[in-house]
Design an enzyme around this catalytic site. Structure first.
Site, PDB file in Angstrom:
ATOM      1  N   SER A   1       0.846  -1.196   0.000  1.00  0.00           N
ATOM      2  CA  SER A   1       0.000   0.000   0.000  1.00  0.00           C
ATOM      3  C   SER A   1       0.875   1.238   0.000  1.00  0.00           C
ATOM      4  O   SER A   1       1.850   1.319   0.743  1.00  0.00           O
ATOM      5  CB  SER A   1      -0.897   0.015   1.246  1.00  0.00           C
ATOM      6  OG  SER A   1      -1.719  -1.122   1.283  1.00  0.00           O
TER       7      SER A   1
ATOM      8  N   GLY B   1      -0.585   4.495   0.243  1.00  0.00           N
ATOM      9  CA  GLY B   1      -1.435   5.609   0.627  1.00  0.00           C
ATOM     10  C   GLY B   1      -2.184   6.159  -0.571  1.00  0.00           C
ATOM     11  O   GLY B   1      -2.770   5.418  -1.367  1.00  0.00           O
ATOM     12  N   ALA B   2      -2.149   7.496  -0.724  1.00  0.00           N
ATOM     13  CA  ALA B   2      -2.851   8.139  -1.833  1.00  0.00           C
ATOM     14  C   ALA B   2      -2.263   7.750  -3.181  1.00  0.00           C
ATOM     15  O   ALA B   2      -2.889   7.970  -4.226  1.00  0.00           O
ATOM     16  CB  ALA B   2      -2.805   9.655  -1.662  1.00  0.00           C
ATOM     17  N   GLY B   3      -1.069   7.147  -3.172  1.00  0.00           N
ATOM     18  CA  GLY B   3      -0.443   6.725  -4.422  1.00  0.00           C
ATOM     19  C   GLY B   3      -0.914   5.392  -4.939  1.00  0.00           C
ATOM     20  O   GLY B   3      -0.443   4.921  -5.980  1.00  0.00           O
ATOM     21  N   GLY B   4      -1.837   4.732  -4.229  1.00  0.00           N
ATOM     22  CA  GLY B   4      -2.387   3.476  -4.701  1.00  0.00           C
ATOM     23  C   GLY B   4      -1.648   2.267  -4.165  1.00  0.00           C
ATOM     24  O   GLY B   4      -1.140   2.280  -3.047  1.00  0.00           O
TER      25      GLY B   4
ATOM     26  N   GLY C   1      -6.065   0.287   4.794  1.00  0.00           N
ATOM     27  CA  GLY C   1      -5.323  -0.949   4.570  1.00  0.00           C
ATOM     28  C   GLY C   1      -6.106  -2.187   4.952  1.00  0.00           C
ATOM     29  O   GLY C   1      -5.992  -3.241   4.311  1.00  0.00           O
ATOM     30  N   ASP C   2      -6.929  -2.070   5.986  1.00  0.00           N
ATOM     31  CA  ASP C   2      -7.754  -3.206   6.410  1.00  0.00           C
ATOM     32  C   ASP C   2      -8.831  -3.505   5.375  1.00  0.00           C
ATOM     33  O   ASP C   2      -9.146  -4.674   5.112  1.00  0.00           O
ATOM     34  CB  ASP C   2      -8.390  -2.917   7.765  1.00  0.00           C
ATOM     35  CG  ASP C   2      -7.356  -2.604   8.837  1.00  0.00           C
ATOM     36  OD1 ASP C   2      -6.238  -3.145   8.750  1.00  0.00           O
ATOM     37  OD2 ASP C   2      -7.661  -1.805   9.745  1.00  0.00           O
TER      38      ASP C   2
END
Length: 294
Positions: A202, A204-207, A233-234
């Site tokens: 993961s 974050g906002a970057g996919g 993430g969950d």
């Protein structure tokens, strides 16, 4: 059935404030209190998607009873003598989290949990092992549980960090799902996927990026969603667990995980997701084959 494991659950308290100022006094706009922990959040998302799921883990004391009594999904916790932890999350445009360490787990309690887990895993198609380890539980806990689950015939997803993630990688689960910081801290690279497993990271906002036996893939969200990223993430782990069970091809699996993660950011609390955002991101999230980044 998808079995989720939370060895260190918590009683979560979430405060919403207009703006968090360090060392300042704040008026809280709203308070949410509920059972927490990564595996619990995964199970909530699965339950909301209509999937059969069961939560297991370690719980003890008055806080443990509070967690078990308030949990709205099926569960089978193993009792420990120590007190289950609490966490506090402060949300403005982002989230600041305070985590207690959790109870001291005795060797006999850990041994008893392994026995109960093996029995539950025999009825599961996938086991999701996620979150921190409480004091007293060995660093190789997820490696041990991975082996037990695979012996029982279940596929395994591990979402953890630090030494627990590094040890789990050596047991070759079907899927490792750390974030970038967790992967770096554990000193892992693409080889952590193992010969037959996969690695989803993961960003974050970057996919998300997936390193799989079928190649490397990248999912890029079409917009950045503002909100509480705590359970993103969950939610992604829930989508990937379903994909593991159904043996969904990786482009579809990664796209669904990214869409569900974005929908979770838009929801008020971890373990929830916004259905409208999910529908929008299912349509718009792009997945492409890419060169492996590590």
């Amino acid at each position: 059935m998808i079995l989720t494991v939370t060895l260190n659950p918590a009683w979560d308290v979430t405060y919403r404030v207009p703006r968090l100022t360090p060392h300042g006094s704040h008026r809280v706009a709203s308070v949410l209190q509920r059972p927490g922990g990564k595996g619990l959040n995964v199970a909530r998302v699965l339950h909301a998607l209509g999937e059969e799921t069961l939560v297991t883990g370690l719980a003890g004391g008055a806080t443990g009873a509070l967690v078990a009594g308030a949990l709205e999904v099926p569960h089978a916790f193993a009792a420990v003598a120590g007190e289950t932890r609490r966490t506090v999350t402060v949300v403005d445009t982002d989230a600041t989290i305070f985590n207690e360490p959790g109870p001291d787990v005795r060797p006999d309690e850990w041994a008893a949990f392994q026995e109960s887990f093996a029995a539950l895993a025999a009825g599961a198609s996938v086991a999701v092992l996620s979150g921190s380890l409480p004091p007293g539980v060995p660093e190789d806990a997820y490696a041990v549980l991975t082996r037990l689950a695979r012996e029982a015939g279940a596929r395994v997803l591990v979402d953890a960090g630090g030494p627990a993630l590094r040890a789990a990688a050596g047991a070759r689960p079907d899927l490792l799902k750390p974030n970038e910081a967790e992967m770096a801290a554990a000193g892992l690279d693409a080889s952590a996927a193992g010969e037959s497993g996969a690695l989803v990271v993961s960003r974050g906002a970057g996919g998300m990026v997936a390193v799989t036996p079928d190649g490397c893939f990248e999912a890029v969200p079409h917009e950045v969603v503002a909100g509480n990223p705590t359970g993103a993430g969950d939610a992604a782990a829930a989508a990937l667990a379903v994909a593991l069970r159904d043996r969904t091809p990786w482009p579809g699996a990664l796209g669904e995980a990214a869409a569900l993660a974005a929908a979770a950011v838009a929801a008020p609390a971890a373990g929830e997701f916004d259905p409208d955002v999910l529908r929008r991101h299912r349509r718009a999230t792009k997945v492409r084959e890419t060169s492996c980044p590590w």
